[in-house]
Design a protein around this motif. Structure first.
Motif, PDB file in Angstrom:
ATOM      1  N   UNK A  44      60.192  72.794  23.442  1.00 42.51           N
ATOM      2  CA  UNK A  44      61.066  73.922  23.742  1.00 42.51           C
ATOM      3  C   UNK A  44      60.912  75.002  22.676  1.00 42.51           C
ATOM      4  N   UNK A  45      61.454  76.164  22.962  1.00 47.04           N
ATOM      5  CA  UNK A  45      61.394  77.245  21.981  1.00 47.04           C
ATOM      6  C   UNK A  45      62.143  76.838  20.707  1.00 47.04           C
ATOM      7  N   UNK A  46      63.263  76.153  20.870  1.00 42.24           N
ATOM      8  CA  UNK A  46      64.016  75.682  19.703  1.00 42.24           C
ATOM      9  C   UNK A  46      63.167  74.729  18.864  1.00 42.24           C
ATOM     10  N   UNK A  47      62.401  73.860  19.528  1.00 42.53           N
ATOM     11  CA  UNK A  47      61.524  72.941  18.801  1.00 42.53           C
ATOM     12  C   UNK A  47      60.550  73.711  17.919  1.00 42.53           C
ATOM     13  N   UNK A  48      59.984  74.793  18.467  1.00 42.44           N
ATOM     14  CA  UNK A  48      58.990  75.575  17.725  1.00 42.44           C
ATOM     15  C   UNK A  48      59.612  76.174  16.474  1.00 42.44           C
ATOM     16  N   UNK A  49      60.850  76.672  16.590  1.00 44.86           N
ATOM     17  CA  UNK A  49      61.530  77.202  15.407  1.00 44.86           C
ATOM     18  C   UNK A  49      61.684  76.113  14.351  1.00 44.86           C
ATOM     19  N   UNK A  97      65.961  85.325  25.920  1.00 48.78           N
ATOM     20  CA  UNK A  97      66.524  84.002  26.201  1.00 48.78           C
ATOM     21  C   UNK A  97      67.338  83.480  25.020  1.00 48.78           C
ATOM     22  N   UNK A  98      67.572  84.326  24.028  1.00 54.25           N
ATOM     23  CA  UNK A  98      68.404  83.926  22.898  1.00 54.25           C
ATOM     24  C   UNK A  98      67.850  84.356  21.564  1.00 54.25           C
ATOM     25  N   UNK A  99      66.613  83.968  21.245  1.00 48.10           N
ATOM     26  CA  UNK A  99      66.018  84.313  19.957  1.00 48.10           C
ATOM     27  C   UNK A  99      64.538  84.611  20.153  1.00 48.10           C
ATOM     28  N   UNK A 100      64.047  85.642  19.465  1.00 47.03           N
ATOM     29  CA  UNK A 100      62.643  86.030  19.587  1.00 47.03           C
ATOM     30  C   UNK A 100      61.757  85.020  18.869  1.00 47.03           C
ATOM     31  N   UNK A 101      60.597  84.753  19.461  1.00 48.47           N
ATOM     32  CA  UNK A 101      59.641  83.804  18.895  1.00 48.47           C
ATOM     33  C   UNK A 101      58.421  84.550  18.384  1.00 48.47           C
ATOM     34  N   UNK A 117      59.270  75.071  34.816  1.00 45.93           N
ATOM     35  CA  UNK A 117      57.854  75.202  34.499  1.00 45.93           C
ATOM     36  C   UNK A 117      57.590  74.706  33.077  1.00 45.93           C
ATOM     37  N   UNK A 118      56.634  73.794  32.955  1.00 44.49           N
ATOM     38  CA  UNK A 118      56.150  73.340  31.648  1.00 44.49           C
ATOM     39  C   UNK A 118      54.646  73.588  31.623  1.00 44.49           C
ATOM     40  N   UNK A 119      54.148  74.181  30.546  1.00 40.40           N
ATOM     41  CA  UNK A 119      52.749  74.602  30.556  1.00 40.40           C
ATOM     42  C   UNK A 119      52.027  74.238  29.256  1.00 40.40           C
ATOM     43  N   UNK A 120      50.734  73.993  29.414  1.00 43.30           N
ATOM     44  CA  UNK A 120      49.830  73.749  28.292  1.00 43.30           C
ATOM     45  C   UNK A 120      48.717  74.782  28.384  1.00 43.30           C
ATOM     46  N   UNK A 121      48.692  75.713  27.439  1.00 49.17           N
ATOM     47  CA  UNK A 121      47.754  76.829  27.526  1.00 49.17           C
ATOM     48  C   UNK A 121      46.365  76.486  27.034  1.00 49.17           C
ATOM     49  N   UNK A 122      45.355  77.142  27.652  1.00 53.78           N
ATOM     50  CA  UNK A 122      43.958  76.907  27.294  1.00 53.78           C
ATOM     51  C   UNK A 122      43.310  78.056  26.522  1.00 53.78           C
ATOM     52  N   UNK A 123      43.871  79.272  26.573  1.00 56.91           N
ATOM     53  CA  UNK A 123      43.092  80.432  26.130  1.00 56.91           C
ATOM     54  C   UNK A 123      43.326  80.835  24.676  1.00 56.91           C
ATOM     55  N   UNK A 124      44.283  80.205  23.990  1.00 52.31           N
ATOM     56  CA  UNK A 124      44.543  80.546  22.590  1.00 52.31           C
ATOM     57  C   UNK A 124      44.799  79.270  21.800  1.00 52.31           C
ATOM     58  N   UNK A 125      44.113  79.114  20.660  1.00 53.79           N
ATOM     59  CA  UNK A 125      44.198  77.880  19.884  1.00 53.79           C
ATOM     60  C   UNK A 125      44.947  78.019  18.562  1.00 53.79           C
ATOM     61  N   UNK A 126      45.203  79.230  18.121  1.00 53.65           N
ATOM     62  CA  UNK A 126      45.838  79.398  16.806  1.00 53.65           C
ATOM     63  C   UNK A 126      47.244  78.805  16.789  1.00 53.65           C
ATOM     64  N   UNK A 127      47.923  78.843  17.923  1.00 56.95           N
ATOM     65  CA  UNK A 127      49.270  78.280  18.031  1.00 56.95           C
ATOM     66  C   UNK A 127      49.348  77.552  19.378  1.00 56.95           C
ATOM     67  N   UNK A 128      48.724  76.379  19.479  1.00 59.06           N
ATOM     68  CA  UNK A 128      48.672  75.671  20.764  1.00 59.06           C
ATOM     69  C   UNK A 128      50.061  75.251  21.235  1.00 59.06           C
ATOM     70  N   UNK A 140      61.720  79.263  30.484  1.00 56.56           N
ATOM     71  CA  UNK A 140      63.074  79.441  31.015  1.00 56.56           C
ATOM     72  C   UNK A 140      63.064  79.651  32.523  1.00 56.56           C
ATOM     73  N   UNK A 141      61.893  79.565  33.145  1.00 61.66           N
ATOM     74  CA  UNK A 141      61.758  79.919  34.552  1.00 61.66           C
ATOM     75  C   UNK A 141      61.627  78.687  35.444  1.00 61.66           C
ATOM     76  N   UNK A 142      61.931  78.872  36.716  1.00 59.75           N
ATOM     77  CA  UNK A 142      61.859  77.762  37.668  1.00 59.75           C
ATOM     78  C   UNK A 142      61.150  78.217  38.938  1.00 59.75           C
ATOM     79  N   UNK A 143      60.669  77.230  39.700  1.00 58.89           N
ATOM     80  CA  UNK A 143      60.128  77.489  41.030  1.00 58.89           C
ATOM     81  C   UNK A 143      60.887  76.626  42.028  1.00 58.89           C
TER      82      UNK A 143
END
Length: 440
Positions: A102-107, A130-134, A306-317, A324-327
């Motif tokens: 989560x974003x809180x985890x990253x902080x 969504x509360x605090x800028x990352x 939505x939970x995602x694992x990005x492929x295009x940037x490695x500096x901060x995987x 915060x979004x849903x489908x």
């Protein structure tokens, strides 16, 4: 041609000449090796059948997790703790052994989320809605990759990265009438400038002279512009309109399509660059080469986060990063992106124009000292920005935020900053970006 050389030429060139030199400027992106390689890979990927595509996506996912294990302190420690070895992955289900992020985890994780590899990167900030800028560290190459995904998505509508011109209705112009990005052949016009009807003729003339093929925009901005075009009996020849960064309704699509006689599509993404989605005819798909996307059930029937694992940037995987979004899953099995629709709050400008969240987020470094912020409006055309501090903001930093908002709103909304101890929440204890006490 190197970006720095083009930048120097650009800064000393009159605007009319810049328009003429576009074929040279756009090659900074179109001829970039990373862009070309990514674009080619996307074309080859779509030729594969579904089984082959899944196989390749799993291989990229596996490589991404191996990279994180070998180069990112947080994941090195985490994978050891949970006894997870990405080299042994043979199924997408294996990733479920890793806890969501989560974003809180990253902080809380701090700099341990950054790769120790010496990768050229740049810093960006989420809007904090969504509360605090990352704070996000993004590979410089990810910019070219992102453009390749965008270009590939619009190719069926006639988008050509070496020829197509775009006009964008979002962001702000930093006190100028518009912002011109020559390497993207894009003119950016602030929605706030657009929302002043007295500016319409000048804006329309600028657009006509530039001859764009596409408009990328907040849905609220292009809908308003379409209404003005109808009012003043104006038209544009466009290949397509792309909604971005803001919720939209079916009526927005209908008025844009009927006014400009072109296809309307939408993209979904975020500053963190871990997911990229496309919405066509109301149905959302997530690009499998951009990242791996999971749908996690919520407590609402047929609704998934939505939970995602990005492929295009490695500096901060970001691995299994929960947005915060849903489908919602439709009857035919397709995905309908809900996004932030559950909090369709808007502020009201001096002329009665609704101002949505996308136009009021604060993408700036000063927000790193802000725990959370919230707009509160009790009077049309005026609002307060309530800030809960994480660290004490200096007078200069507060002034920077004030100037940022003032330039962005261009007189349509007066905002006063107030330091508070806490912001308001919904009855269910959820954060909401704005409280509007004006009857809609």
């Amino acid at each position: 041609m190197k970006f720095d050389i083009v930048k120097k030429i650009y800064e000393k060139t009159p605007m009319k000449i810049k328009f003429l030199l576009l074929p040279m400027f756009v090659r900074v992106i179109a001829d970039n090796p990373v862009f070309k390689k990514t674009y080619f890979k996307l074309n080859e990927y779509e030729k594969l059948d579904e089984m082959e595509q899944r196989k390749e996506q799993l291989e990229i996912l596996k490589k991404t997790l191996i990279y994180a294990k070998n180069n990112v302190p947080y994941y090195q420690e985490l994978f050891t703790k949970i006894n997870f070895n990405p080299e042994e992955m043979d199924s997408f289900d294996d990733i479920k052994k890793i806890p969501v992020l989560t974003k809180k985890d990253i902080f809380d994780i701090g700099e341990k989320i950054y790769s120790t590899e010496d990768i050229p990167y740049y810093t960006s900030y989420t809007g904090g809605s969504s509360g605090k800028a990352l704070k996000c560290l993004l590979d410089k190459d990810s910019y070219y990759k992102e453009r390749a995904f965008f270009s590939h998505f619009l190719a069926p509508l006639g988008y050509d990265p070496k020829k197509s011109r775009t006009v964008s209705f979002y962001g702000h112009n930093k006190g100028k009438e518009y912002y011109f990005s020559p390497i993207k052949a894009d003119i950016v016009i602030s929605p706030f400038r657009l929302f002043n009807e007295e500016n319409f003729e000048d804006i329309y003339k600028l657009i006509i002279n530039f001859k764009p093929d596409f408009i990328t925009c907040y849905a609220s901005a292009i809908s308003y512009f379409a209404k003005l075009c109808r009012k003043y009996n104006k038209s544009l020849q466009l290949k397509g309109v792309v909604f971005t960064s803001e919720n939209w309704m079916q009526e927005d699509i209908e008025i844009v399509q009927s006014t400009f006689k072109c296809k309307v599509v939408s993209t979904y993404g975020h500053t963190e660059r871990a997911v990229f989605g496309y919405i066509v005819n109301g149905k959302c798909t997530f690009d499998k080469l951009y990242g791996y996307t999971e749908l996690l059930p919520t407590d609402v029937k047929d609704e998934y986060q939505i939970a995602c694992t990005g492929f295009i940037s490695h500096k901060m995987p970001l691995i299994r990063y929960v947005t915060d979004d849903v489908v919602q899953i439709q009857e035919d099995g397709s995905f309908k992106l809900i996004g932030h629709r559950k909090s369709e709050v808007k502020l009201i400008g001096k002329n009665g124009v609704p101002i949505f969240k996308g136009a009021m987020t604060l993408h700036m470094s000063e927000t790193q000292k802000v725990r959370t912020y919230q707009y509160v409006q009790n009077e049309i055309g005026k609002a307060e920005l309530h800030i809960v501090q994480e660290e004490e903001l200096t007078n200069k930093e507060l002034k920077n935020i004030e100037n940022y908002i003032s330039q962005r709103c261009e007189g349509l909304l007066e905002v006063e900053i107030k330091i508070v101890h806490e912001v308001q929440y919904t009855p269910r204890g959820k954060y909401i970006w704005a409280i509007c006490n004006i009857e809609q």
